[in-house]
Design an enzyme around this catalytic site. Structure first.
Site, mmCIF file in Angstrom:
data_model
loop_
_atom_site.group_PDB
_atom_site.id
_atom_site.type_symbol
_atom_site.label_atom_id
_atom_site.label_comp_id
_atom_site.label_asym_id
_atom_site.label_seq_id
_atom_site.Cartn_x
_atom_site.Cartn_y
_atom_site.Cartn_z
ATOM 1 N N LEU A 93 43.336 -3.085 2.801
ATOM 2 C CA LEU A 93 43.015 -1.833 2.103
ATOM 3 C C LEU A 93 43.286 -0.581 2.926
ATOM 4 O O LEU A 93 42.606 0.445 2.772
ATOM 5 C CB LEU A 93 41.543 -1.858 1.638
ATOM 6 C CG LEU A 93 41.276 -2.917 0.550
ATOM 7 C CD1 LEU A 93 40.033 -3.716 0.872
ATOM 8 C CD2 LEU A 93 41.143 -2.271 -0.811
ATOM 9 N N GLY A 153 48.075 -2.645 -0.327
ATOM 10 C CA GLY A 153 47.879 -2.662 -1.774
ATOM 11 C C GLY A 153 47.380 -4.024 -2.182
ATOM 12 O O GLY A 153 47.364 -4.960 -1.371
ATOM 13 N N GLN A 167 32.102 -15.051 2.154
ATOM 14 C CA GLN A 167 31.194 -14.035 2.736
ATOM 15 C C GLN A 167 31.778 -13.489 4.046
ATOM 16 O O GLN A 167 32.979 -13.489 4.202
ATOM 17 C CB GLN A 167 29.791 -14.606 2.959
ATOM 18 C CG GLN A 167 29.034 -14.953 1.675
ATOM 19 C CD GLN A 167 29.334 -16.330 1.133
ATOM 20 O OE1 GLN A 167 29.323 -17.292 1.870
ATOM 21 N NE2 GLN A 167 29.592 -16.419 -0.138
ATOM 22 N N GLY A 192 33.316 -14.318 -4.232
ATOM 23 C CA GLY A 192 34.211 -13.839 -5.282
ATOM 24 C C GLY A 192 35.513 -13.449 -4.625
ATOM 25 O O GLY A 192 35.565 -12.460 -3.911
ATOM 26 N N HIS A 193 36.526 -14.268 -4.797
ATOM 27 C CA HIS A 193 37.806 -13.971 -4.156
ATOM 28 C C HIS A 193 38.797 -13.493 -5.216
ATOM 29 O O HIS A 193 39.054 -14.190 -6.196
ATOM 30 C CB HIS A 193 38.334 -15.217 -3.442
ATOM 31 C CG HIS A 193 37.513 -15.571 -2.235
ATOM 32 N ND1 HIS A 193 37.618 -16.759 -1.584
ATOM 33 C CD2 HIS A 193 36.570 -14.871 -1.580
ATOM 34 C CE1 HIS A 193 36.768 -16.776 -0.564
ATOM 35 N NE2 HIS A 193 36.122 -15.644 -0.546
ATOM 36 N N ARG A 195 29.559 -1.376 -4.385
ATOM 37 C CA ARG A 195 29.379 -1.682 -2.956
ATOM 38 C C ARG A 195 29.043 -0.415 -2.189
ATOM 39 O O ARG A 195 29.547 0.664 -2.522
ATOM 40 C CB ARG A 195 30.650 -2.306 -2.396
ATOM 41 C CG ARG A 195 30.952 -3.644 -3.040
ATOM 42 C CD ARG A 195 32.254 -4.251 -2.521
ATOM 43 N NE ARG A 195 32.548 -5.493 -3.235
ATOM 44 C CZ ARG A 195 33.771 -5.881 -3.576
ATOM 45 N NH1 ARG A 195 34.831 -5.156 -3.277
ATOM 46 N NH2 ARG A 195 33.937 -7.017 -4.225
ATOM 47 N N ASP A 214 33.598 -9.604 1.229
ATOM 48 C CA ASP A 214 34.501 -8.786 0.392
ATOM 49 C C ASP A 214 35.601 -8.095 1.201
ATOM 50 O O ASP A 214 36.072 -7.020 0.823
ATOM 51 C CB ASP A 214 33.706 -7.717 -0.390
ATOM 52 C CG ASP A 214 32.529 -8.309 -1.129
ATOM 53 O OD1 ASP A 214 32.712 -9.375 -1.725
ATOM 54 O OD2 ASP A 214 31.439 -7.717 -1.092
HETATM 55 P P1 IMP Z 1 23.241 -15.205 -1.441
HETATM 56 O O1 IMP Z 1 24.400 -15.744 -0.648
HETATM 57 O O2 IMP Z 1 23.483 -15.170 -2.918
HETATM 58 O O3 IMP Z 1 21.951 -15.887 -1.082
HETATM 59 O O4 IMP Z 1 23.038 -13.664 -1.026
HETATM 60 C C1 IMP Z 1 22.615 -13.276 0.284
HETATM 61 C C2 IMP Z 1 23.308 -11.991 0.711
HETATM 62 O O5 IMP Z 1 24.686 -12.248 0.912
HETATM 63 C C3 IMP Z 1 23.209 -10.848 -0.300
HETATM 64 O O6 IMP Z 1 23.140 -9.624 0.408
HETATM 65 C C4 IMP Z 1 24.532 -10.928 -1.041
HETATM 66 O O7 IMP Z 1 24.929 -9.691 -1.600
HETATM 67 C C5 IMP Z 1 25.451 -11.354 0.097
HETATM 68 N N1 IMP Z 1 26.635 -12.085 -0.355
HETATM 69 C C6 IMP Z 1 26.694 -13.373 -0.751
HETATM 70 N N2 IMP Z 1 27.955 -13.701 -1.080
HETATM 71 C C7 IMP Z 1 28.699 -12.627 -0.872
HETATM 72 C C8 IMP Z 1 30.107 -12.353 -1.010
HETATM 73 O O8 IMP Z 1 30.922 -13.212 -1.366
HETATM 74 N N3 IMP Z 1 30.494 -11.094 -0.694
HETATM 75 C C9 IMP Z 1 29.620 -10.143 -0.247
HETATM 76 N N4 IMP Z 1 28.317 -10.353 -0.104
HETATM 77 C C10 IMP Z 1 27.851 -11.576 -0.415
#
Ligand code: IMP
Length: 428
Positions: free
Chosen positions: A324, A408, A217, A40-41, A298, A13
């Protein structure tokens, strides 16, 4: 540079989508190389907010070739939905990427429920089980998925194993006919995009295209170098790009690590610089710090440069993008973590054991904040002196130049401080 990796340096994120979208303006190709719809972008263009979970962040730009490489695990339901919503003009999906099925999601949810206090807090998208099946050699590649006979044969094998597991877990069996009906339809819709993306990427490299390799991630969620077991099941680092795309390691020119001006984390696991007070609340509301995929609030922390140095060392970063920065306006003082203290001893690295990592204390540098509005500034020189000094301290503590920063959410609020791409190729 012509071939650049964009990765998160923290726990995800960090605003990678925004930085990738910005760089995509000068790129020919954007390639996602790992993860799935756990990502999630968010991209904001002219005030409109777009959330992508699977498609590369070049999907909003008609001139970009979007590649989903072999290191990804793809949920066809999400993919079809995003293709219908965003209608990317050029999309290529690796024939070696793996497919996420409903049983992967069901097992993800089930395993989390059994973990109780050891809960990871996954996104429940079936990511871990899909990668586990790939490693166990019972997964399904896209190439198989889109060939009807091969699909039916492999689904049969998978369901024999998965329904055996389901009965042991006390779960209802997965119905083959339902999967064939829905997933067979998805396969037809996806088919035309599936190809050998390694060959295509190598071709683009040899014809001089500008390429952004887009990580999902963050580095601290890396299966190997992250805060295991509170990680995802792939490697979101620049080091994993060659394997996950099918190109040679020496064809990558550099890697930009994206960091927020502070730190956030969703899900469980240690966050040494965590704050949970009125300042954290202020940052969460101003920065809209709620998960794009799950909507979870978060967790908030001060900027942690031990984390960024770890991402630099294990993933090979050559520069930083800070996002940010505007969210910190009005907070005084600010703090930056420069080292950890473990059992009274100073340490500059992240311990491998999660038990040790849980016990580290942070050493904080106190910084002066600024109150001037910065969301309209156009150049580094226009930044207030204390904002400049905040950025300079990050550079000093990480040993990395800040190449881009944003003030921003909009594409137009991203400022390139050091030119990144060579001029775009006209070879398309
Ligand atoms: P998983 O990838 O769904 O198996 O989740 C494993 C861990 O990675 C968890 O703590 C999720 O919250 C974190 N995580 C997975 N994808 C994202 C992302 O795109 N942004 C932030 N955290 C993520």
């Amino acid at each position: 540079m012509k071939r650049i990796v964009v990765v998160g340096t923290q726990w995800g994120d960090e605003g990678k989508g925004k930085i990738t979208d910005y760089l995509a303006q000068k790129a020919d190709v954007v390639c996602r190389f790992q993860g799935g719809d756990n990502a999630g972008h968010t991209i904001v263009l002219d005030g409109d907010k777009h959330s992508l979970h699977l498609l590369p962040s070049g999907a909003l730009n008609d001139n970009i070739i979007n590649v989903m490489a072999n290191g990804m695990v793809i949920n066809p339901e999400t993919l079809v939905h995003e293709i219908e919503t965003f209608k990317p003009k050029h999309l290529l999906i690796s024939d070696r990427a793996h497919v996420i099925f409903p049983f992967h999601r069901a097992f993800d949810i089930h395993a989390e429920a059994l973990k109780e206090s050891a809960l990871i807090g996954t996104t429940q998208r079936g990511i871990g089980p899909a990668y586990a099946d790939k490693a166990s050699r019972i997964g399904m590649r896209m190439a198989t998925f889109v060939q009807r006979d091969a699909f039916l044969k492999q689904l049969d094998v998978m369901l024999r194993i998965k329904n055996d597991e389901a009965s042991r877990y006390g779960l209802d069996p997965f119905d083959k006919e339902t999967i064939i009906e829905t997933y067979g339809r998805y396969a037809e819709q996806i088919k035309t995009y599936v190809t050998d993306t390694s060959s295509r990427l190598n071709h683009y490299i040899h014809t001089g295209k500008n390429i952004v390799f887009e990580g999902a991630q963050g580095s601290l969620l890396c299966l190997d170098h992250g805060t295991y077991p509170y990680v995802t099941s792939s490697s979101p680092t620049a080091a994993s790009v060659p394997l996950n795309t099918g190109i040679a390691p020496w064809l990558i020119d550099g890697a930009i690590g994206v960091t927020k001006a502070y730190t956030t984390r969703v899900g469980q696991g240690p966050l040494p610089s965590e704050i949970d007070d009125v300042i954290a609340h202020q940052i969460r509301e101003k920065g809209h710090e709620y998960g794009t995929t799950t909507g979870r609030p978060r967790r908030i922390g001060w900027l942690d440069t031990v984390v960024i140095r770890h991402a630099k060392q294990t993933g090979g970063l050559t520069g930083l993008a800070v996002t940010l920065l505007d969210v910190l306006t009005g907070i005084d003082p600010l703090y930056i973590v420069d080292k950890y203290i473990l059992d009274g001893v100073e340490t500059e690295s992240i311990p491998a054991s999660i038990e040790d990592f849980n016990r580290v204390n942070v050493h904080l540098l106190k910084m002066k904040g600024w109150t001037e509005k910065i969301s309209d500034i156009k150049s580094y020189d226009d930044l207030p002196i204390h904002a400049k000094s905040y950025l300079q301290t990050i550079e000093r503590l990480t040993g990395l130049p800040i190449m881009i920063y944003s003030v921003g959410p909009d594409r137009h609020q991203t400022i390139e401080r050091i030119p990144i791409f060579l001029p775009r190729s006209d070879l398309r």
